[in-house]
Design an enzyme around this catalytic site. Sequence first.
Site, PDB file in Angstrom:
ATOM      1  N   ALA A   1      80.779 -54.676 134.772  1.00  0.00           N
ATOM      2  CA  ALA A   1      79.544 -55.276 134.272  1.00  0.00           C
ATOM      3  C   ALA A   1      78.532 -55.424 135.395  1.00  0.00           C
ATOM      4  O   ALA A   1      78.900 -55.510 136.564  1.00  0.00           O
ATOM      5  CB  ALA A   1      79.829 -56.634 133.644  1.00  0.00           C
ATOM      6  N   ASP A   2      77.272 -55.446 135.010  1.00  0.00           N
ATOM      7  CA  ASP A   2      76.199 -55.688 135.969  1.00  0.00           C
ATOM      8  C   ASP A   2      75.050 -56.356 135.226  1.00  0.00           C
ATOM      9  O   ASP A   2      74.755 -55.994 134.077  1.00  0.00           O
ATOM     10  CB  ASP A   2      75.710 -54.394 136.606  1.00  0.00           C
ATOM     11  CG  ASP A   2      74.852 -54.671 137.819  1.00  0.00           C
ATOM     12  OD1 ASP A   2      75.421 -54.988 138.871  1.00  0.00           O
ATOM     13  OD2 ASP A   2      73.615 -54.585 137.700  1.00  0.00           O
ATOM     14  N   THR A   3      74.412 -57.325 135.859  1.00  0.00           N
ATOM     15  CA  THR A   3      73.327 -58.081 135.234  1.00  0.00           C
ATOM     16  C   THR A   3      72.084 -58.051 136.108  1.00  0.00           C
ATOM     17  O   THR A   3      72.183 -58.196 137.324  1.00  0.00           O
ATOM     18  CB  THR A   3      73.762 -59.557 135.022  1.00  0.00           C
ATOM     19  OG1 THR A   3      74.940 -59.580 134.223  1.00  0.00           O
ATOM     20  CG2 THR A   3      72.672 -60.367 134.338  1.00  0.00           C
TER      21      THR A   3
ATOM     22  N   GLY B   1      74.792 -54.801 131.578  1.00  0.00           N
ATOM     23  CA  GLY B   1      75.466 -53.576 131.188  1.00  0.00           C
ATOM     24  C   GLY B   1      76.959 -53.819 131.248  1.00  0.00           C
ATOM     25  O   GLY B   1      77.447 -54.496 132.150  1.00  0.00           O
TER      26      GLY B   1
END
Length: 182
Positions: free
Chosen positions: A67-69, A104
């Site tokens: 995940a990435d924010t 994501g």
Amino acid sequence: MKPIILASASPRRKEILEKYSIPFVVEVSNVDEDCRNLKPEELVKELSLRKADAVYKNHPKDIVLGADTVVAIDNKILGKPEDDEEAYMMIDMLQGTSHQVYTGVTICSPNGQYSFAEKTDVFVKRMSKKEIEDYIATGEGRDKAGSYAIQGIFGKYIEKYVGDYDNVVGLPGKLVRILMKS
């Protein structure tokens, strides 16, 4: 349920997985996060894919979650601030208006790979110069995209949000739980 592998060291993502009773272990991916000229939604999907794929290569029989924010205003991505001056500029840019938080998520498993991006609109109240300075002095936003943590002290400055609250924290937990069950 066999534990998934979380390809992230984020304490906030760990908390969200625990909140939704998703068993996990952590293996940090340490991938290159340099992506230029991508829109926020494309960027988070690309980075979540890189993270999940890097760990999945070592665990091809397991389920890996990457995940990435990012925080974005007018498609301009606000990363983690380098110093208090940059943090001030970010909060000043966000106060009194709305912005988007994109996370994501990529899930890699023996059954294939699935990536998506979740968007939440966040509306920040107007803040005085002193309120911004006082918030920056707490240090809460130093390691956070956009220089704030909705789940912390900064929450009092949030007027409203449209979308998934957990997404703003760092992972759309409800959706991840549904995907894990399927």
